[in-house]
Design an enzyme around this catalytic site. Sequence first.
Site, PDB file in Angstrom:
ATOM      1  N   TYR A 197      45.330 -42.459  -6.802  1.00  0.00           N
ATOM      2  CA  TYR A 197      44.260 -41.733  -6.095  1.00  0.00           C
ATOM      3  C   TYR A 197      43.916 -42.355  -4.917  1.00  0.00           C
ATOM      4  O   TYR A 197      43.918 -43.309  -4.680  1.00  0.00           O
ATOM      5  CB  TYR A 197      43.111 -41.320  -6.882  1.00  0.00           C
ATOM      6  CG  TYR A 197      42.274 -40.590  -6.242  1.00  0.00           C
ATOM      7  CD1 TYR A 197      42.576 -39.126  -6.449  1.00  0.00           C
ATOM      8  CD2 TYR A 197      41.219 -40.926  -5.568  1.00  0.00           C
ATOM      9  CE1 TYR A 197      41.579 -38.268  -5.917  1.00  0.00           C
ATOM     10  CE2 TYR A 197      40.335 -40.053  -4.866  1.00  0.00           C
ATOM     11  CZ  TYR A 197      40.593 -38.757  -4.764  1.00  0.00           C
ATOM     12  OH  TYR A 197      39.889 -37.763  -4.243  1.00  0.00           O
TER      13      TYR A 197
ATOM     14  N   LYS B  74      41.879 -47.455   3.300  1.00  0.00           N
ATOM     15  CA  LYS B  74      40.752 -48.417   3.205  1.00  0.00           C
ATOM     16  C   LYS B  74      41.320 -49.906   2.887  1.00  0.00           C
ATOM     17  O   LYS B  74      40.823 -50.694   3.457  1.00  0.00           O
ATOM     18  CB  LYS B  74      39.957 -48.098   1.692  1.00  0.00           C
ATOM     19  CG  LYS B  74      39.545 -46.904   1.855  1.00  0.00           C
ATOM     20  CD  LYS B  74      38.447 -46.369   2.878  1.00  0.00           C
ATOM     21  CE  LYS B  74      37.848 -45.034   2.713  1.00  0.00           C
ATOM     22  NZ  LYS B  74      36.770 -44.552   3.699  1.00  0.00           N
TER      23      LYS B  74
ATOM     24  N   SER C  32      30.336 -43.623   2.697  1.00  0.00           N
ATOM     25  CA  SER C  32      31.133 -42.334   2.030  1.00  0.00           C
ATOM     26  C   SER C  32      30.294 -41.082   1.716  1.00  0.00           C
ATOM     27  O   SER C  32      29.320 -41.477   1.248  1.00  0.00           O
ATOM     28  CB  SER C  32      31.724 -42.760   0.841  1.00  0.00           C
ATOM     29  OG  SER C  32      32.935 -43.608   1.356  1.00  0.00           O
TER      30      SER C  32
ATOM     31  N   ASP D  27      36.819 -41.365  10.032  1.00  0.00           N
ATOM     32  CA  ASP D  27      36.592 -42.518   8.882  1.00  0.00           C
ATOM     33  C   ASP D  27      36.746 -43.692   9.335  1.00  0.00           C
ATOM     34  O   ASP D  27      35.995 -44.541   8.982  1.00  0.00           O
ATOM     35  CB  ASP D  27      37.814 -42.138   7.875  1.00  0.00           C
ATOM     36  CG  ASP D  27      37.380 -42.604   6.728  1.00  0.00           C
ATOM     37  OD1 ASP D  27      35.942 -42.891   6.365  1.00  0.00           O
ATOM     38  OD2 ASP D  27      38.197 -43.245   5.582  1.00  0.00           O
TER      39      ASP D  27
ATOM     40  N   ARG E 118      39.469 -33.488  -2.819  1.00  0.00           N
ATOM     41  CA  ARG E 118      39.815 -33.847  -1.611  1.00  0.00           C
ATOM     42  C   ARG E 118      41.037 -32.755  -0.783  1.00  0.00           C
ATOM     43  O   ARG E 118      41.689 -32.306  -1.376  1.00  0.00           O
ATOM     44  CB  ARG E 118      40.578 -35.285  -1.365  1.00  0.00           C
ATOM     45  CG  ARG E 118      39.799 -36.258  -2.021  1.00  0.00           C
ATOM     46  CD  ARG E 118      38.675 -37.007  -0.883  1.00  0.00           C
ATOM     47  NE  ARG E 118      37.686 -37.602  -1.151  1.00  0.00           N
ATOM     48  CZ  ARG E 118      37.185 -38.751  -0.420  1.00  0.00           C
ATOM     49  NH1 ARG E 118      37.255 -38.766   0.867  1.00  0.00           N
ATOM     50  NH2 ARG E 118      36.055 -39.363  -0.695  1.00  0.00           N
TER      51      ARG E 118
HETATM   52  O1  SAT Z   1      39.321 -42.420  -1.511  1.00  0.00           O
HETATM   53  S1  SAT Z   1      39.062 -42.864  -0.286  1.00  0.00           S
HETATM   54  O2  SAT Z   1      38.801 -44.307  -0.119  1.00  0.00           O
HETATM   55  O3  SAT Z   1      40.460 -42.708   0.733  1.00  0.00           O
HETATM   56  C1  SAT Z   1      37.929 -41.950   0.363  1.00  0.00           C
HETATM   57  C2  SAT Z   1      36.516 -42.750  -0.056  1.00  0.00           C
HETATM   58  O4  SAT Z   1      36.373 -42.833  -1.171  1.00  0.00           O
HETATM   59  O5  SAT Z   1      35.673 -42.815   0.972  1.00  0.00           O
HETATM   60 MN    MN Z   2      35.251 -43.355   4.375  1.00  0.00          MN
END
Ligand code: SAT
Ligand code: MN
Length: 600
Positions: free
Chosen positions: A211, A220, A262, A287, A380
């Site tokens: 995921y 991230k 987030s 982001d 998402r």
């Molecule tokens: O799943 S992600 O890290 O890409 C999105 C988020 O949790 O901020």
């Molecule tokens: Mn984010």
Amino acid sequence: MASNQKLLNWVKECSELCQPLTVEWVDGSKEESDRLTKLMVKEGLATALNPQKLPNCIHFRSDPSDVARVENRTYIASRSKDEAGPTNNWIDPDELKGVMKGLYKGCMKGRTMYVIPFSMGPIGSPISKIGVEITDSPYVVLNMGIMTRMGTKVLEALGENGEFIPCLHSIGKPLAEGESDGGKWPCAPIEQKYISHFPEDRTIWSYGSGYGGNALLGKKCLALRIASAIARDEGWLAEHMLILCITSPEGKKKYVAAAFPSACGKTNLAMLIPTIPGWKVETIGDDIAWMKFGKDGRLYAINPEAGFFGVAPGTSMDSNPNAMKAISKNTIYTNVALTADNDVWWEGIGCDAPGKLTDWTGKEWDMATATKPAAHPNARFTAPAHQCPAIAREWDNPEGVPISAILFGGRRPSTVPLIHEAYNWEHGVFMGSIVGSEVTAAALDLKAGTIRRDPFAMLPFCGYHMGDYFQHWINMGKKSSEDKLPKIFFVNWFRKSSDGKWLWPGYGDNSRVLKWIFQRLEGQVKAKETAIGFVPDANGIDTQGLNISGSNMQELLNVNKEEWLKEVESIKEHYNKFGNRLPAKLWEELGALESRLKKA
Ligand code: SAT
Ligand code: MN
């Protein structure tokens, strides 16, 4: 085919360890993504969506245990524990590598190993970095194809001797001979999931989750956790920030970067449609921002990504029409609900569910009788950035855009006013260090509803000791002069009245706050000096055409001494966690705030 010997060696090493059926080098072509899509649809892992309504869109349902980042399985395995600091999980890197090598051994049996060369940032930009992700998940390949610049063109840019960041990923579900996934999203049980970062080696090893942030390793893991460690060493900033361009009615442009935890509306702000006449907002990124000083002493930012991985629930033609348009084609949907004719639906999409749905777990769902949401709260969409109608022409300029203002913010029902401005860079760093927010669903292992400190919105994303990270921000301010550094602001769209109602309409009306920021940057508007920073005068925020009472406006901008003295105590607790690596300068800022409050 790659000519980079280091890359070839690493791919060979990984394939010997993981023992896939075959190895496929990802080229990034349309034929390739079509082929992988067909393959996944055929295996019952994906649904092709209604081509009339959502051309070239597909839908995935994850395993119910694999719906978000897993912070308690995410590790910063620096050589010493102290280096990772109190906000990160740490395991000795040799020990962790031992455990993970055991898991990786044979983990890709029966599957294809994909080699994904990708660039974070425009290919060839002085701010960009190349990574290579090895994965056994075609879902990851498809998502990386949207979220990054991917494929042969990156290999070419890498050349024979170029540097790359190796990112090894496996879903952790080998297949026995003749076995298939049986239409079920493959992943490993939680206790076998590891999202590991080795900051000294500049390496990422991820195991067991398919995921989002656990598996799309450019996002991230690379662009924040590893890049933050690189940025510290190289003197730049890798931040959890959106980037937008605001244009005044006179045609003057300014670039703004903003860090919110987030699910606090970064995507909505980045794509905002102003409600005040003549003003325009355009998107650069939603982001992540990488920022470096230019020769002129200004801070230049790029969006290292090429797409949006946004939260679907709550996204509607009301809340974010630009996002809705961006996701109308060539989009991957994960864990949203489906209508009978293979259209998508989620809570807050702006209309009732058209008849019975299939919810994100694959079960029939009826609005009249439902007890649970149809879409997962962290469902998402993955959509190409260039499809956003508000995308700025310069969004992929390799030079980046010069940042005039940095915003911090979070969900704070009380205490924190709609907007306040820092006195100077160091005061702004103080503001960043105390960011806090009400917890939401983006992180799996935290209780919803409580407030947690999330400094710079980087708490889950800083790849080294957060105290050192604060110091790095202070040091960055010494690389230029106060007149060239971005001005720093703190916003809070989420303040509530004592009877629990939102005080501020938010969304497009946040342009009113952006206008004030713009005018402050231009020196066009005075502000009130308070203990916590500059706050708009009673008439400072343009409320023309907005139905908001004077008393609500007053409450929104109010700085309550008692509340803030409590806040100071809570900041002390927060700061104490960083021990002697909390910069003295920040204790000084806190002391100065306290004495200003007591005098007020
Ligand atoms: O799943 S992600 O890290 O890409 C999105 C988020 O949790 O901020
Ligand atoms: Mn984010």
